[in-house]
Motif scaffolding. Structure first.
Motif, short mmCIF file in Angstrom:
data_model
loop_
_atom_site.label_atom_id
_atom_site.label_comp_id
_atom_site.label_asym_id
_atom_site.label_seq_id
_atom_site.Cartn_x
_atom_site.Cartn_y
_atom_site.Cartn_z
N LEU A 20 3.86 -12.35 -1.39
CA LEU A 20 2.60 -11.80 -2.23
C LEU A 20 2.83 -12.21 -3.98
CD1 LEU A 20 -0.17 -10.79 -2.51
CD2 LEU A 20 0.50 -8.52 -2.50
N CYS A 21 4.04 -11.84 -4.17
CA CYS A 21 4.29 -12.12 -5.65
C CYS A 21 4.39 -13.55 -6.05
CB CYS A 21 5.77 -11.59 -5.80
SG CYS A 21 5.98 -9.78 -6.03
N LEU A 22 4.76 -14.46 -5.15
CA LEU A 22 4.82 -15.94 -5.32
C LEU A 22 3.58 -16.29 -5.08
CD1 LEU A 22 7.79 -16.64 -3.17
CD2 LEU A 22 7.87 -16.78 -5.48
N ALA A 23 2.32 -15.81 -4.40
CA ALA A 23 1.20 -16.40 -4.18
C ALA A 23 0.19 -15.67 -5.36
CB ALA A 23 0.57 -15.55 -2.73
N THR A 24 0.49 -15.05 -6.05
CA THR A 24 -0.26 -14.70 -7.22
C THR A 24 0.66 -14.57 -8.66
OG1 THR A 24 0.42 -12.20 -6.65
CG2 THR A 24 -1.67 -13.02 -5.93
N PRO A 25 1.23 -15.72 -9.01
CA PRO A 25 2.09 -15.62 -10.09
C PRO A 25 1.50 -15.48 -11.34
CG PRO A 25 1.31 -17.97 -9.66
CD PRO A 25 0.60 -16.96 -8.40
N LYS A 26 0.14 -15.26 -11.57
CA LYS A 26 -0.38 -14.69 -13.07
C LYS A 26 -0.95 -13.53 -12.78
CE LYS A 26 -1.20 -19.71 -13.94
NZ LYS A 26 -2.18 -20.87 -14.36
N VAL A 27 -0.82 -12.77 -12.18
CA VAL A 27 -1.36 -11.44 -12.25
C VAL A 27 -0.76 -10.47 -13.08
CG1 VAL A 27 -0.56 -8.98 -10.90
CG2 VAL A 27 -1.61 -10.92 -9.64
N GLN A 28 -1.95 -9.87 -13.80
CA GLN A 28 -1.64 -9.05 -15.05
C GLN A 28 -1.66 -7.56 -14.83
OE1 GLN A 28 -4.60 -10.52 -17.68
NE2 GLN A 28 -3.56 -12.40 -18.11
N GLN A 48 16.86 -9.61 -12.39
CA GLN A 48 15.46 -9.70 -12.11
C GLN A 48 15.27 -8.79 -10.75
OE1 GLN A 48 14.06 -13.40 -10.44
NE2 GLN A 48 12.15 -13.28 -11.91
N TYR A 49 14.37 -8.00 -10.95
CA TYR A 49 13.93 -7.31 -9.56
C TYR A 49 12.82 -8.05 -9.00
CZ TYR A 49 15.79 -2.94 -11.63
OH TYR A 49 16.77 -1.93 -11.99
N PRO A 50 12.41 -7.86 -7.99
CA PRO A 50 11.16 -8.61 -7.14
C PRO A 50 9.95 -8.32 -7.94
CG PRO A 50 12.55 -7.48 -5.46
CD PRO A 50 13.17 -6.97 -6.75
N ILE A 51 9.52 -7.30 -8.54
CA ILE A 51 8.54 -7.10 -9.22
C ILE A 51 8.45 -8.13 -10.44
CG2 ILE A 51 9.40 -5.22 -10.95
CD1 ILE A 51 6.39 -4.04 -10.50
N ASP A 52 9.68 -8.50 -11.11
CA ASP A 52 9.60 -9.21 -12.05
C ASP A 52 9.05 -10.53 -11.81
OD1 ASP A 52 10.73 -7.54 -13.82
OD2 ASP A 52 12.68 -7.74 -13.42
N ARG A 53 8.93 -11.23 -10.70
CA ARG A 53 8.20 -12.49 -10.34
C ARG A 53 6.78 -12.58 -11.11
NH1 ARG A 53 10.72 -11.66 -5.35
NH2 ARG A 53 12.32 -13.21 -4.87
N TRP A 54 6.13 -11.21 -11.34
CA TRP A 54 4.73 -11.19 -12.05
C TRP A 54 5.20 -11.18 -13.38
CZ3 TRP A 54 3.56 -6.89 -8.21
CH2 TRP A 54 3.08 -7.52 -6.91
N VAL A 55 5.48 -12.27 -14.32
CA VAL A 55 6.11 -12.35 -15.40
C VAL A 55 4.83 -12.07 -16.57
CG1 VAL A 55 7.76 -13.98 -14.90
CG2 VAL A 55 5.52 -14.90 -15.41
N HIS A 56 3.55 -12.23 -16.16
CA HIS A 56 2.53 -11.83 -17.06
C HIS A 56 2.17 -10.34 -16.79
CE1 HIS A 56 2.16 -16.06 -17.81
NE2 HIS A 56 2.22 -16.47 -16.63
N LEU A 57 2.61 -9.48 -16.20
CA LEU A 57 2.29 -8.12 -15.84
C LEU A 57 2.07 -7.47 -17.12
CD1 LEU A 57 1.65 -6.45 -13.41
CD2 LEU A 57 4.09 -5.43 -13.59
N GLU A 58 0.93 -6.85 -17.53
CA GLU A 58 0.58 -5.75 -18.49
C GLU A 58 0.46 -4.51 -18.10
OE1 GLU A 58 -2.48 -7.79 -20.54
OE2 GLU A 58 -1.56 -9.61 -21.13
N LYS A 59 -0.11 -4.26 -16.96
CA LYS A 59 -0.73 -2.86 -16.47
C LYS A 59 -0.03 -2.76 -14.91
CE LYS A 59 -4.61 -0.15 -15.99
NZ LYS A 59 -6.15 0.02 -15.82
N PHE A 60 0.53 -1.41 -14.97
CA PHE A 60 0.88 -1.14 -13.35
C PHE A 60 0.61 0.26 -13.08
CE2 PHE A 60 4.74 0.23 -10.88
CZ PHE A 60 4.56 -0.90 -9.86
N THR A 61 -0.14 0.46 -12.04
CA THR A 61 -0.64 1.68 -11.66
C THR A 61 -0.02 2.21 -10.31
OG1 THR A 61 -2.94 1.28 -12.83
CG2 THR A 61 -2.80 2.73 -11.16
N VAL A 62 0.53 3.34 -10.14
CA VAL A 62 1.11 3.90 -9.20
C VAL A 62 0.22 5.11 -8.62
CG1 VAL A 62 3.13 4.87 -8.04
CG2 VAL A 62 3.37 3.20 -9.98
N ILE A 63 -0.02 4.92 -6.99
CA ILE A 63 -0.99 5.83 -6.54
C ILE A 63 -0.38 6.78 -5.54
CG2 ILE A 63 -3.11 6.21 -5.23
CD1 ILE A 63 -3.49 3.10 -6.30
N GLY A 64 -0.36 8.09 -5.47
CA GLY A 64 0.29 8.80 -4.36
C GLY A 64 0.09 10.32 -4.73
N GLY A 65 0.84 11.07 -3.76
CA GLY A 65 1.02 12.53 -3.88
C GLY A 65 2.05 12.86 -4.97
#
Length: 313
Positions: free
Chosen positions: A199-207, A227-244
């Protein structure tokens, strides 16, 4: 109620078959000049008379079973939610209707068997938002060609692995900027790891990414060569975590080292949000303090989740 239909703006017909039958018969062939939202959850075997374009000239949002979505709709239609069924031939037929070419939002829900439809045979040039809550996403991903897609809402069912769904579609999702994920529980770690990597490789420009807290470990595990797996999203600007609340308190052990590494490498600070199920006051202050030192002021938010959050497009 029939004399008032000229004032209706929204209409929903539920699964009560006898009531639906009576209501549709009584409605006949009226005109709904102001109707913008129409939802029919019943699996109709025929095309209701009031579906014709001249009856709903202002329709913008339609939710209906695939067996109904086989005729023309007014050119005002912007958002379509299709309840899928075991009629594979109805998928391409419905999405090739000329009036559907103006859609901006498309959602699929229900059962999609592993039927074969010609790849890239459905071109929808104006769609920017796409949602999946189906048993098999793979056939839909291969048949759809959506060059301006920017937003994805994906809910995994137990019938399909992440890797099967996302492997080999990178050329289709290069324009995606916002990704919302809900992964099925009790999947194998192999599926999480291989699937999220695909999925990370399929969406390389995710922000912007939204993900359930239970799946954070796969995005932050096996840090190799800084490099973590999440770092494949090099353009990441916003990260939202959902849970209990409990899971979010545990999330700090994944997030804090990553944020620290981002800062040490000179990367820009993220906008980080926690959507909490339960009393947000129970979040441990120490976790928020540790995370907050790596976020710009005002970029760390804690909010309570709302009902139906994942159903929203």
């Amino acid at each position: 109620m029939i004399p008032t239909v000229h004032r209706w703006r929204s209409l929903a017909i539920t699964n009560d078959f006898e009531m639906c039958k009576v209501a549709v018969t009584r409605l006949g062939h009226p005109v709904f000049p102001l109707l913008t939202h129409l939802s029919i959850s019943r699996n109709w075997t025929h095309h209701p008379k009031f579906f014709h374009p001249e009856c709903v000239p202002a329709l913008k949002h339609l939710e209906a079973c695939i067996t109904v979505v086989t005729h023309e709709f007014p050119p005002t239609l912007e958002e379509l939610t299709i309840g899928c069924s075991d009629f594979p031939e109805a998928i391409p037929r419905s999405l090739r209707i000329p009036s559907v070419q103006g859609l901006k939002t498309l959602s699929f829900r229900g059962q999609t068997n592993l039927w074969q439809i010609q790849h890239d045979s459905i071109h929808l040039p104006l769609i920017t938002r796409l949602s999946f809550d189906v048993s098999y996403t793979e056939p839909l991903l291969h048949v759809l060609l959506i060059p301006n897609l920017t937003h994805i809402n994906y809910q995994q069912r137990h019938d399909e692995t992440l890797f099967t769904a996302f492997n080999g579609i990178s050329s289709k999702w290069e324009t995606v900027r916002e990704l919302r994920l809900k992964i099925a529980l009790h999947r194998t770690r192999e599926d999480y790891h291989a699937g999220l990597t695909a999925l990370c490789l399929a969406t390389p420009k995710v922000q912007s990414v939204e993900i359930m807290v239970q799946h954070l470990d796969e995005l932050f595990k096996d840090c190799r060569q800084a490099q973590y797996p999440i770092d494949r999203w090099v353009h990441l600007e916003k990260f939202t975590v959902i849970g209990g609340v409990h899971h979010l308190n545990e999330a700090g052990r994944y997030i804090v080292p990553w944020l620290q590494q981002r800062r040490d490498m000179g990367k820009s600070a993220l906008k980080l949000s926690f959507l909490v199920k339960g009393d947000k006051a129970q979040l441990q202050t120490i976790v928020l303090d540790d995370i907050g030192q790596y976020c710009d002021r005002g970029d760390l938010r804690v909010e309570e989740t709302i009902a139906g959050y994942w159903a929203a497009s």
